[in-house]
Design an enzyme around this catalytic site. Structure first.
Site, PDB file in Angstrom:
ATOM      1  N   GLU A 142      15.922  17.696  55.961  1.00  0.00           N
ATOM      2  CA  GLU A 142      16.641  17.556  57.245  1.00  0.00           C
ATOM      3  C   GLU A 142      18.161  17.595  57.065  1.00  0.00           C
ATOM      4  OE1 GLU A 142      14.960  17.185  60.535  1.00  0.00           O
ATOM      5  OE2 GLU A 142      16.952  18.031  60.712  1.00  0.00           O
ATOM      6  N   ASP A 214      28.375  28.342  53.223  1.00  0.00           N
ATOM      7  CA  ASP A 214      27.591  27.173  53.640  1.00  0.00           C
ATOM      8  C   ASP A 214      26.794  27.481  54.914  1.00  0.00           C
ATOM      9  OD1 ASP A 214      27.291  24.011  53.556  1.00  0.00           O
ATOM     10  OD2 ASP A 214      27.833  24.540  55.607  1.00  0.00           O
ATOM     11  N   LYS A 218      22.665  27.757  55.579  1.00  0.00           N
ATOM     12  CA  LYS A 218      21.977  27.040  56.662  1.00  0.00           C
ATOM     13  C   LYS A 218      21.211  28.012  57.558  1.00  0.00           C
ATOM     14  CE  LYS A 218      25.300  23.251  56.680  1.00  0.00           C
ATOM     15  NZ  LYS A 218      26.639  22.851  57.130  1.00  0.00           N
ATOM     16  N   GLY A 315      29.618  14.582  57.248  1.00  0.00           N
ATOM     17  CA  GLY A 315      30.160  13.234  57.110  1.00  0.00           C
ATOM     18  C   GLY A 315      29.145  12.305  56.469  1.00  0.00           C
TER      19      GLY A 315
HETATM   20  P1  NAP Z   1      30.045  14.969  46.508  1.00  0.00           P
HETATM   21  O1  NAP Z   1      30.789  13.946  47.277  1.00  0.00           O
HETATM   22  O2  NAP Z   1      30.795  15.959  45.677  1.00  0.00           O
HETATM   23  O3  NAP Z   1      29.020  14.177  45.555  1.00  0.00           O
HETATM   24  C1  NAP Z   1      28.273  14.786  44.536  1.00  0.00           C
HETATM   25  C2  NAP Z   1      27.671  13.690  43.664  1.00  0.00           C
HETATM   26  O4  NAP Z   1      26.824  14.289  42.701  1.00  0.00           O
HETATM   27  C3  NAP Z   1      28.716  12.871  42.898  1.00  0.00           C
HETATM   28  O5  NAP Z   1      28.343  11.518  42.883  1.00  0.00           O
HETATM   29  C4  NAP Z   1      28.665  13.436  41.490  1.00  0.00           C
HETATM   30  O6  NAP Z   1      28.954  12.480  40.495  1.00  0.00           O
HETATM   31  C5  NAP Z   1      27.200  13.825  41.391  1.00  0.00           C
HETATM   32  N1  NAP Z   1      26.963  14.926  40.462  1.00  0.00           N
HETATM   33  C6  NAP Z   1      27.360  16.205  40.588  1.00  0.00           C
HETATM   34  N2  NAP Z   1      26.928  16.931  39.545  1.00  0.00           N
HETATM   35  C7  NAP Z   1      26.257  16.069  38.740  1.00  0.00           C
HETATM   36  C8  NAP Z   1      25.585  16.211  37.497  1.00  0.00           C
HETATM   37  N3  NAP Z   1      25.526  17.365  36.861  1.00  0.00           N
HETATM   38  N4  NAP Z   1      24.978  15.109  36.976  1.00  0.00           N
HETATM   39  C9  NAP Z   1      25.042  13.910  37.604  1.00  0.00           C
HETATM   40  N5  NAP Z   1      25.652  13.728  38.793  1.00  0.00           N
HETATM   41  C10 NAP Z   1      26.256  14.798  39.345  1.00  0.00           C
HETATM   42  O7  NAP Z   1      29.109  15.821  47.433  1.00  0.00           O
HETATM   43  P2  NAP Z   1      28.539  15.406  48.879  1.00  0.00           P
HETATM   44  O8  NAP Z   1      29.546  15.744  49.911  1.00  0.00           O
HETATM   45  O9  NAP Z   1      27.946  14.063  48.834  1.00  0.00           O
HETATM   46  O10 NAP Z   1      27.386  16.517  49.051  1.00  0.00           O
HETATM   47  C11 NAP Z   1      26.185  16.413  48.323  1.00  0.00           C
HETATM   48  C12 NAP Z   1      25.209  17.462  48.858  1.00  0.00           C
HETATM   49  O11 NAP Z   1      24.966  17.198  50.239  1.00  0.00           O
HETATM   50  C13 NAP Z   1      25.725  18.904  48.793  1.00  0.00           C
HETATM   51  O12 NAP Z   1      24.646  19.752  48.557  1.00  0.00           O
HETATM   52  C14 NAP Z   1      26.285  19.135  50.190  1.00  0.00           C
HETATM   53  O13 NAP Z   1      26.249  20.496  50.576  1.00  0.00           O
HETATM   54  C15 NAP Z   1      25.293  18.345  51.007  1.00  0.00           C
HETATM   55  N6  NAP Z   1      25.796  17.897  52.311  1.00  0.00           N
HETATM   56  C16 NAP Z   1      27.023  17.281  52.403  1.00  0.00           C
HETATM   57  C17 NAP Z   1      27.453  16.838  53.639  1.00  0.00           C
HETATM   58  C18 NAP Z   1      28.786  16.162  53.816  1.00  0.00           C
HETATM   59  O14 NAP Z   1      29.175  15.899  54.953  1.00  0.00           O
HETATM   60  N7  NAP Z   1      29.515  15.859  52.745  1.00  0.00           N
HETATM   61  C19 NAP Z   1      26.652  17.028  54.779  1.00  0.00           C
HETATM   62  C20 NAP Z   1      25.399  17.650  54.648  1.00  0.00           C
HETATM   63  C21 NAP Z   1      24.986  18.076  53.401  1.00  0.00           C
HETATM   64  P3  NAP Z   1      30.408  11.807  40.370  1.00  0.00           P
HETATM   65  O15 NAP Z   1      30.609  11.003  41.616  1.00  0.00           O
HETATM   66  O16 NAP Z   1      30.330  10.941  39.154  1.00  0.00           O
HETATM   67  O17 NAP Z   1      31.389  12.939  40.254  1.00  0.00           O
HETATM   68  N1  HSE Z   2      30.515  21.202  54.367  1.00  0.00           N
HETATM   69  C1  HSE Z   2      29.465  21.103  55.315  1.00  0.00           C
HETATM   70  C2  HSE Z   2      30.023  21.258  56.714  1.00  0.00           C
HETATM   71  C3  HSE Z   2      28.766  19.770  55.182  1.00  0.00           C
HETATM   72  O1  HSE Z   2      31.235  21.112  56.873  1.00  0.00           O
HETATM   73  O2  HSE Z   2      29.267  21.573  57.636  1.00  0.00           O
HETATM   74  C4  HSE Z   2      27.588  19.617  56.114  1.00  0.00           C
HETATM   75  O3  HSE Z   2      26.552  20.471  55.753  1.00  0.00           O
END
Ligand code: NAP
Ligand code: HSE
Length: 442
Positions: A142, A214, A218, A315
């Site tokens: 989701e 991205d 999606k 977010g």
């Molecule tokens: P992020 O803030 O960059 O966090 C990534 C996390 O993964 C960090 O804790 C990092 O560790 C860890 N990590 C990365 N590579 C690793 C490895 N090789 N081994 C162990 N740990 C590792 O990313 P995010 O924004 O949370 O996004 C995560 C996923 O959710 C992505 O696929 C993104 O597209 C998706 N997503 C994000 C959002 C959003 O609003 N941000 C919304 C929907 C979906 P460290 O903290 O130690 O660096």
């Molecule tokens: N970087 C993505 C966005 C996170 O801005 O829509 C949510 O999937």
């Protein structure tokens, strides 16, 4: 569910054993999930009839301050996917590797998987869902589309009685935040992007947002969900927002439109089409009023008509909400992988070329301010069967006239040919912008 300690706990206490949740990643989304698991523990236990326990959490840098008990953290993600007391592995590290390998390892260990990682699902969904099906575990996604908006579950479950003919909308929060700031505050792209990064909306590499990778992932996921065939990422037409200028945004406003980065997946008359690109959206259309980090996705079903889903598209807590929904859905029925929520596709969709799209176009060009320019324009479009809806000469700069026009509906291939003819014409200095105008009817 493994029968070891869990079964003996149930036997000894007469209560259902805790459901263990492991995290791969603890950044923006992962930390949100961990915080919800801890702060809402009593509610969740009440909802599913057993406690949910945060187990191991894999990160790259264990010294970062995250406000969680350090005992959870490990630098070895294999500890998360092989932990016997973990039943659900949440992958929120992002990117393809090592995420893909770890998800497959988790499945091989009999764990259910929840992920918000659209890239790994769009590129490797077939392999991951096949492995899950063979192992009898669930992979719920989701959080991959629309941030906090429920969209995968509604399509797969609530709208399962429909044939879906079109999904269209705004599926990237960062670019919608940027376009809103450019439109409403006159901000530049870089300033708005820096703010979106600060707020935790952007991808680790923000080119994934502004170059529309991205949104393409999606749309590949959404199209695969509605078309009953898997859609390859490379078959999705993609254009980002980096070439948009303040002039295009101003002319859009003057002409009665707003520029949005749109994703469209359409299945009509045997033709499948999936595309992501900036588009002029009429101010009267609801999508024109979806601003900031919000996403909105309009789904057209043959039985239901049009249903619109709108909410925060990125977010920490909105995305954690989507991820936790999946975790609770799985935890409430650990013994069964829900067939409706699984993926049963066996082939790839034959997605049509963007050349065959019928749409209107906005064109902004710079031409010599001399007799014959308008005739050259009219001739080039007429030669390829394209009719002009409106044409305005907006001003003059350094001896060059800025001309803005909007066409009637035309085939994309014909438009490209007309523009190639125009680019060769001696009176045309440059074709500054070409943006599709979307009525959004199937
Ligand atoms: P992020 O803030 O960059 O966090 C990534 C996390 O993964 C960090 O804790 C990092 O560790 C860890 N990590 C990365 N590579 C690793 C490895 N090789 N081994 C162990 N740990 C590792 O990313 P995010 O924004 O949370 O996004 C995560 C996923 O959710 C992505 O696929 C993104 O597209 C998706 N997503 C994000 C959002 C959003 O609003 N941000 C919304 C929907 C979906 P460290 O903290 O130690 O660096
Ligand atoms: N970087 C993505 C966005 C996170 O801005 O829509 C949510 O999937």
């Amino acid at each position: 569910m493994p029968q070891t300690q869990s079964a003996s706990h149930e036997h000894a206490t007469g209560q259902l054993a805790p459901v263990g949740v492991g995290l791969l990643g603890c950044g923006t989304v992962g930390l949100g999930v961990a915080k919800l698991l801890l702060s809402h523990a009593d509610d969740y236990q009440h909802r599913i009839g057993r406690p949910l326990r945060l187990r191991r959490v894999a990160v790259r840098d264990a010294s970062k301050a995250r406000g969680l008990d350090p005992a959870h953290f490990t630098l070895n993600p294999e500890e998360v996917v092989s932990d016997p007391e973990t039943h659900i592995v949440v992958e929120v590290m992002g990117g393809v590797e090592p995420a893909r390998t770890l998800i497959l390892q988790a499945i091989a260990h009999g764990k259910h998987v929840v992920t918000a990682n659209k890239e790994v699902i769009a590129r490797h969904g077939e392999e991951i869902f096949s492995a899950a099906r063979a192992q009898g575990v669930a992979v719920f996604i989701e959080g991959t589309v629309g941030g906090g908006i429920p969209i995968i579950m509604p399509i797969k479950a609530s709208l399962a009685g429909n044939r879906i003919t079109q999904i269209a909308g705004i599926v990237n929060g960062t670019t919608n935040y940027i376009l809103t700031a450019m439109t409403q505050k006159g901000e530049g792209l870089d300033t708005a992007l820096a703010e979106a990064q600060r707020l935790g909306y952007a991808e680790a590499n923000p080119a994934a947002d502004v170059e529309a990778y991205d949104a393409t992932f999606k749309m590949a996921i959404l199209a695969s969900t509605i078309f009953s065939h898997r859609v390859r990422v490379e078959d999705v037409y993609r254009e980002g927002i980096t070439h948009l200028t303040a002039a295009d945004i101003r002319y859009a406003r003057e002409l009665g439109y707003v520029i949005k980065l749109l994703g469209v997946a359409r299945h009509t008359d045997g033709q499948m089409q999936v595309r992501v690109h900036p588009a002029f959206v009429p101010k009267s259309h609801p999508l024109a009023h979806v601003n900031g980090v919000s996403n909105a996705i309009a789904v057209q079903g043959d039985a239901v008509g049009e249903v619109m889903f709108q909410g925060p598209g990125a977010g920490q807590f909105p995305t954690a909400s989507a991820v936790m929904g999946d975790v609770l859905n799985i935890a409430s029925d650990l013994q069964h992988a829900n067939r409706l929520m699984g993926c049963l596709h066996t082939g790839h969709a034959a997605v049509g070329s963007i050349d065959d799209l019928f749409t209107q176009f906005y064109v902004r060009l710079l031409a010599k301010d001399e007799p014959g320019v308008i005739a050259a324009l009219g001739n080039a479009f007429a030669r390829h069967g394209i009719s002009i809806l409106s044409l305005v000469q907006k001003g003059e700069q350094d001896g060059l006239a800025e001309i803005v026009l909007v066409t009637h509906t035309a085939r994309e291939r014909a438009m490209r040919q007309a523009l190639a003819d125009l680019a060769d014409h001696p009176t045309i200095q440059s074709i500054a912008s070409v943006i599709r105008v979307e009525g959004l009817t199937a």
